[in-house]
Scaffold this motif. Sequence first.
Motif, mmCIF file in Angstrom:
data_model
loop_
_atom_site.group_PDB
_atom_site.id
_atom_site.type_symbol
_atom_site.label_atom_id
_atom_site.label_comp_id
_atom_site.label_asym_id
_atom_site.label_seq_id
_atom_site.Cartn_x
_atom_site.Cartn_y
_atom_site.Cartn_z
ATOM 1 N N ARG A 1 12.724 76.734 6.592
ATOM 2 C CA ARG A 1 13.240 76.385 7.924
ATOM 3 C C ARG A 1 14.409 77.288 8.288
ATOM 4 N NH1 ARG A 1 14.725 70.348 9.548
ATOM 5 N NH2 ARG A 1 12.656 70.381 10.378
ATOM 6 N N PHE B 1 8.665 74.120 16.238
ATOM 7 C CA PHE B 1 8.735 73.833 14.813
ATOM 8 C C PHE B 1 8.496 72.350 14.555
ATOM 9 C CE2 PHE B 1 10.800 72.617 10.898
ATOM 10 C CZ PHE B 1 10.290 73.548 10.012
ATOM 11 N N GLN B 2 9.105 71.500 15.358
ATOM 12 C CA GLN B 2 8.923 70.063 15.180
ATOM 13 C C GLN B 2 7.461 69.680 15.376
ATOM 14 O OE1 GLN B 2 11.834 68.601 17.956
ATOM 15 N NE2 GLN B 2 13.452 68.539 16.418
ATOM 16 N N VAL C 1 17.555 77.535 10.538
ATOM 17 C CA VAL C 1 18.423 76.625 11.282
ATOM 18 C C VAL C 1 19.313 77.412 12.203
ATOM 19 C CG1 VAL C 1 20.158 74.834 11.087
ATOM 20 C CG2 VAL C 1 18.347 75.011 9.396
ATOM 21 N N VAL D 1 16.145 78.973 21.748
ATOM 22 C CA VAL D 1 16.340 78.269 20.483
ATOM 23 C C VAL D 1 15.750 76.863 20.575
ATOM 24 C CG1 VAL D 1 18.071 77.265 18.929
ATOM 25 C CG2 VAL D 1 18.327 79.624 19.728
ATOM 26 N N ASN D 2 16.018 76.172 21.673
ATOM 27 C CA ASN D 2 15.483 74.820 21.846
ATOM 28 C C ASN D 2 13.962 74.816 21.898
ATOM 29 O OD1 ASN D 2 17.988 73.565 21.818
ATOM 30 N ND2 ASN D 2 18.247 73.711 24.023
ATOM 31 N N TYR E 1 10.573 72.892 4.069
ATOM 32 C CA TYR E 1 11.910 72.979 4.617
ATOM 33 C C TYR E 1 12.731 74.160 4.105
ATOM 34 C CZ TYR E 1 10.948 68.346 6.488
ATOM 35 O OH TYR E 1 10.394 67.288 7.147
ATOM 36 N N GLU F 1 11.980 77.006 20.416
ATOM 37 C CA GLU F 1 11.506 77.253 19.058
ATOM 38 C C GLU F 1 11.660 76.011 18.178
ATOM 39 O OE1 GLU F 1 9.719 79.927 18.170
ATOM 40 O OE2 GLU F 1 9.955 80.490 20.266
ATOM 41 N N LYS F 2 12.737 75.270 18.359
ATOM 42 C CA LYS F 2 12.925 74.027 17.609
ATOM 43 C C LYS F 2 11.821 73.035 17.936
ATOM 44 C CE LYS F 2 17.927 74.009 16.873
ATOM 45 N NZ LYS F 2 19.195 73.325 17.198
ATOM 46 N N GLN F 3 11.470 72.927 19.213
ATOM 47 C CA GLN F 3 10.402 72.013 19.619
ATOM 48 C C GLN F 3 9.066 72.439 19.021
ATOM 49 O OE1 GLN F 3 10.695 72.069 23.898
ATOM 50 N NE2 GLN F 3 12.176 70.386 23.927
#
Length: 62
Positions: free
Chosen positions: A60, A25-26, A62, A18-19, A57, A21-23
């Motif tokens: 997005r 996405f950012q 979450v 998850v982390n 967004y 994928e968040k990175q």
Amino acid sequence: MKRNEEIIILKKEHENEVNTEKQKFQGMEVTLKWLFKHNNPDLDNEALDAIMSNYVYPMRIV
């Protein structure tokens, strides 16, 4: 006991995924903002935020 250890390992692996994928996405978000600004130099931050919130967004996860 073994099952609990497996669950802990799976939860940690999931959290790492998850982390990651968040990175990603950012990074894509920064790139997309840069592209908008590069192609529309007169675009102010308020308009850019509106574009991002209206078109990016909502997609997005979450």
